[in-house]
Design a protein around this motif. Structure first.
Motif, PDB file in Angstrom:
ATOM      1  N   PHE A 187      51.932  46.965  57.480  1.00  0.00           N
ATOM      2  CA  PHE A 187      51.450  45.581  57.602  1.00  0.00           C
ATOM      3  C   PHE A 187      51.916  44.963  58.923  1.00  0.00           C
ATOM      4  CE2 PHE A 187      55.680  44.824  56.076  1.00  0.00           C
ATOM      5  CZ  PHE A 187      55.863  45.643  54.982  1.00  0.00           C
ATOM      6  N   CYS A 188      52.021  45.800  59.957  1.00  0.00           N
ATOM      7  CA  CYS A 188      52.516  45.308  61.243  1.00  0.00           C
ATOM      8  C   CYS A 188      51.562  44.302  61.888  1.00  0.00           C
ATOM      9  CB  CYS A 188      52.729  46.480  62.211  1.00  0.00           C
ATOM     10  SG  CYS A 188      53.848  47.734  61.588  1.00  0.00           S
TER      11      CYS A 188
ATOM     12  N   CYS B   9      52.814  40.941  61.307  1.00  0.00           N
ATOM     13  CA  CYS B   9      54.271  40.760  61.251  1.00  0.00           C
ATOM     14  C   CYS B   9      54.739  39.633  62.168  1.00  0.00           C
ATOM     15  CB  CYS B   9      54.982  42.061  61.618  1.00  0.00           C
ATOM     16  SG  CYS B   9      56.766  41.876  61.560  1.00  0.00           S
TER      17      CYS B   9
ATOM     18  N   ARG C 154      57.956  38.281  61.988  1.00  0.00           N
ATOM     19  CA  ARG C 154      59.372  38.175  61.693  1.00  0.00           C
ATOM     20  C   ARG C 154      60.261  38.575  62.863  1.00  0.00           C
ATOM     21  NH1 ARG C 154      56.544  39.686  57.604  1.00  0.00           N
ATOM     22  NH2 ARG C 154      56.448  41.912  58.119  1.00  0.00           N
TER      23      ARG C 154
ATOM     24  N   ARG D  76      64.527  39.042  63.758  1.00  0.00           N
ATOM     25  CA  ARG D  76      65.783  39.282  63.046  1.00  0.00           C
ATOM     26  C   ARG D  76      66.963  39.056  63.969  1.00  0.00           C
ATOM     27  NH1 ARG D  76      62.026  42.538  60.611  1.00  0.00           N
ATOM     28  NH2 ARG D  76      62.235  42.747  58.343  1.00  0.00           N
TER      29      ARG D  76
ATOM     30  N   CYS E 290      61.925  44.081  65.373  1.00  0.00           N
ATOM     31  CA  CYS E 290      61.359  44.940  64.339  1.00  0.00           C
ATOM     32  C   CYS E 290      62.499  45.532  63.514  1.00  0.00           C
ATOM     33  CB  CYS E 290      60.557  46.061  65.003  1.00  0.00           C
ATOM     34  SG  CYS E 290      59.948  47.324  63.875  1.00  0.00           S
ATOM     35  N   LEU E 291      62.250  45.727  62.222  1.00  0.00           N
ATOM     36  CA  LEU E 291      63.270  46.305  61.340  1.00  0.00           C
ATOM     37  C   LEU E 291      63.666  47.696  61.806  1.00  0.00           C
ATOM     38  CD1 LEU E 291      64.898  46.286  58.669  1.00  0.00           C
ATOM     39  CD2 LEU E 291      62.819  47.001  57.496  1.00  0.00           C
ATOM     40  N   PHE E 292      62.750  48.370  62.514  1.00  0.00           N
ATOM     41  CA  PHE E 292      62.984  49.756  62.938  1.00  0.00           C
ATOM     42  C   PHE E 292      63.312  49.835  64.431  1.00  0.00           C
ATOM     43  CE2 PHE E 292      61.749  51.644  58.959  1.00  0.00           C
ATOM     44  CZ  PHE E 292      60.896  50.700  58.399  1.00  0.00           C
TER      45      PHE E 292
ATOM     46  N   ARG F  42      56.751  41.052  73.018  1.00  0.00           N
ATOM     47  CA  ARG F  42      56.884  41.929  71.834  1.00  0.00           C
ATOM     48  C   ARG F  42      55.575  42.678  71.538  1.00  0.00           C
ATOM     49  NH1 ARG F  42      56.052  40.358  65.830  1.00  0.00           N
ATOM     50  NH2 ARG F  42      57.378  41.771  64.652  1.00  0.00           N
TER      51      ARG F  42
ATOM     52  N   ASP G  80      56.043  45.530  69.038  1.00  0.00           N
ATOM     53  CA  ASP G  80      56.524  46.447  68.007  1.00  0.00           C
ATOM     54  C   ASP G  80      55.506  46.608  66.870  1.00  0.00           C
ATOM     55  OD1 ASP G  80      59.938  46.505  68.315  1.00  0.00           O
ATOM     56  OD2 ASP G  80      58.758  44.963  69.337  1.00  0.00           O
ATOM     57  N   ARG G  81      55.361  47.873  66.398  1.00  0.00           N
ATOM     58  CA  ARG G  81      54.524  48.149  65.217  1.00  0.00           C
ATOM     59  C   ARG G  81      54.891  49.524  64.660  1.00  0.00           C
ATOM     60  NH1 ARG G  81      49.651  50.876  66.485  1.00  0.00           N
ATOM     61  NH2 ARG G  81      49.597  51.582  68.657  1.00  0.00           N
ATOM     62  N   TYR G  82      56.192  49.675  64.411  1.00  0.00           N
ATOM     63  CA  TYR G  82      56.717  50.994  64.031  1.00  0.00           C
ATOM     64  C   TYR G  82      55.982  51.599  62.840  1.00  0.00           C
ATOM     65  CZ  TYR G  82      59.599  54.686  62.212  1.00  0.00           C
ATOM     66  OH  TYR G  82      60.003  55.890  61.715  1.00  0.00           O
ATOM     67  N   SER G  83      55.789  50.820  61.766  1.00  0.00           N
ATOM     68  CA  SER G  83      55.198  51.402  60.549  1.00  0.00           C
ATOM     69  C   SER G  83      53.796  51.934  60.805  1.00  0.00           C
ATOM     70  CB  SER G  83      55.143  50.352  59.442  1.00  0.00           C
ATOM     71  OG  SER G  83      56.443  50.081  58.994  1.00  0.00           O
TER      72      SER G  83
HETATM   73  S1  SF4 Z   1      57.594  47.961  61.123  1.00  0.00           S
HETATM   74 FE1  SF4 Z   1      58.342  46.383  62.482  1.00  0.00          FE
HETATM   75  S2  SF4 Z   1      56.514  45.405  63.305  1.00  0.00           S
HETATM   76 FE2  SF4 Z   1      55.892  46.562  61.505  1.00  0.00          FE
HETATM   77  S3  SF4 Z   1      55.973  45.110  59.813  1.00  0.00           S
HETATM   78 FE3  SF4 Z   1      57.968  46.145  59.867  1.00  0.00          FE
HETATM   79  S4  SF4 Z   1      59.272  44.847  61.129  1.00  0.00           S
HETATM   80 FE4  SF4 Z   1      57.144  44.250  61.508  1.00  0.00          FE
END
Ligand code: SF4
Length: 383
Positions: free
Chosen positions: A302-303, A306, A308, A310, A320-322, A353, A355-358
């Motif tokens: 669901f990037c 996103c 958010r 942190r 990004c969480l990752f 930014r 980021d879109r790890y997932s």
């Molecule tokens: S992987 Fe990173 S960019 Fe994607 S939803 Fe999670 S925190 Fe957001």
């Protein structure tokens, strides 16, 4: 099953400096106003980790083998003070943040956290509205603290609970803490008015999937929203394997087989959970029975929505969480920077930014590494 834990390299040292353009006359960004990143995503949610310590050792977050008594927790002096956190939060809110979630580690371990909550609850959004101020906890201290948290201005809580069976619960969090005490904390939060309460259950195939239906039965019709979270490859210590992920689609199918569900629309932009409502005999969503959610970072990224950011407990901003690295805001806070400098720095960081790890992970073969440096630990930046 052999432990697959990888020794931790102290990531917390490696941080990025805000882009110099943030501080030069021609390229400063104004102190207030909405921000969007390179993928057009607005800054809306801020997660603030207030401690790197926890009294649980959930194997998907803080495996005991790494986070043991010799682990190098952050010295108190390196943690942001409540005043520093509030000063930063004010800058984020002026750039469009509407929701602040306090996390950890276990945030209720941070002494006098009510003082911070009081300070944050006084902030107002760009529209002059109160913030959506919430907190994620393992529930171990909730029974004792719920009333004081509410009185300080906290609006809601999310409680992590990975099963109702004590043995399963112990397997997931690796400490000898009874489920009954977490349930008592949830009841105390409900009585204190810290709702609607969300319950987060991380599902790990081969460990606790048989708790899915008992949990759904337990929380159906209570007004609380139970969310099932796919086991994620966060950080670098939990030994994640794809074959231990139970896809959310299977979770929904399992529950639907006994407690029929119907899909519901998202309730807010950037919401991480997919909503499913319990139905009545006619197959219609019945709000009295309530709903569940599934958070599918592995099988359904669901990037694209996103929104958010942190903040680590020592003032590193992660996008990004990752992520592997964060931007050091503490040096600015403890240096000569004005609030306008902080705001311009935040503006440049967020606008840069992408980021879109997932999403990227989804395109990789299972268990393959994308070659990026080690990811930051979830216990350091909050889930
Ligand atoms: S992987 Fe990173 S960019 Fe994607 S939803 Fe999670 S925190 Fe957001």
């Amino acid at each position: 099953m052999s432990e697959r834990v990888i020794p931790l390299v102290d990531q917390r040292i490696a941080s990025l400096a805000p882009p110099p353009a943030a501080f030069s006359a021609g390229t400063r960004i104004a102190a207030t106003g909405l921000l969007t990143d390179r993928l057009g995503r607005p800054l809306r949610d801020l997660r603030i980790s207030v401690t790197d310590r926890c009294n649980f050792r959930c194997n998907y977050c803080m495996p005991k083998e790494v986070f043991d008594k010799n682990y190098n927790y952050l010295p108190h002096a390196s943690l942001l003070s409540f005043e520093e956190i509030t000063r930063l939060a004010r800058v984020f809110v002026a750039h469009g943040v509407k929701k602040i979630r306090l996390t950890g580690g276990e945030p209720l371990l941070r002494k006098n956290i009510e003082v911070l909550i009081e300070q944050l609850s006084a902030l107002r959004t760009l529209e002059g509205e109160p913030l959506d101020l919430t907190l994620t906890t393992n529930g171990s201290l909730l029974a004792r603290k719920a009333r004081a948290l509410k009185a300080a201005g906290l609006q809601r809580v999310t409680v992590s609970l990975d099963g109702l069976d004590d043995a399963v619960f112990r397997t997931m969090n690796d400490v000898d803490f009874p489920v009954a005490d977490v349930l008592a904390g949830i009841d105390a939060a409900q009585e204190a008015g810290l709702g609607p309460i969300k319950i987060n259950m991380v599902v790990k195939r081969g460990t606790n999937e048989h708790e899915i239906l008992p949990m759904a039965r337990r929380f159906m019709g209570t007004g609380m929203v139970l969310r099932f979270i796919e086991y994620m490859d966060v950080g670098a210590t939990n030994g994640w394997r794809m074959n231990e992920v139970l896809p959310s689609a299977d979770v929904v199918k399992l529950i639907h087989s006994e407690l029929p569900l119907v899909q519901l629309d998202p309730s807010s932009p950037g919401e991480t959970a997919e909503r499913w409502g319990f139905t009545d005999a006619a197959g219609q969503y019945d709000p009295r029975l309530g709903e569940i959610g599934v958070i599918s970072s592995v099988t359904h990224a669901f990037c694209q929505d996103c929104n958010r950011a942190r903040l680590s407990t020592e003032g590193q901003l992660y996008l990004c969480l990752f992520a592997s690295k964060g931007y050091d805001l503490r040096s600015l806070l403890r240096g000569e920077a004005s609030d306008a400098d902080l705001a311009s720095a935040l503006g440049h960081i967020w606008q840069g930014r992408s980021d879109r790890y997932s999403e990227l992970r989804a395109a990789m073969p299972p268990d393959a590494s994308d070659g990026s440096p080690r990811r930051v630990e979830m216990s350091y930046i909050g889930g």
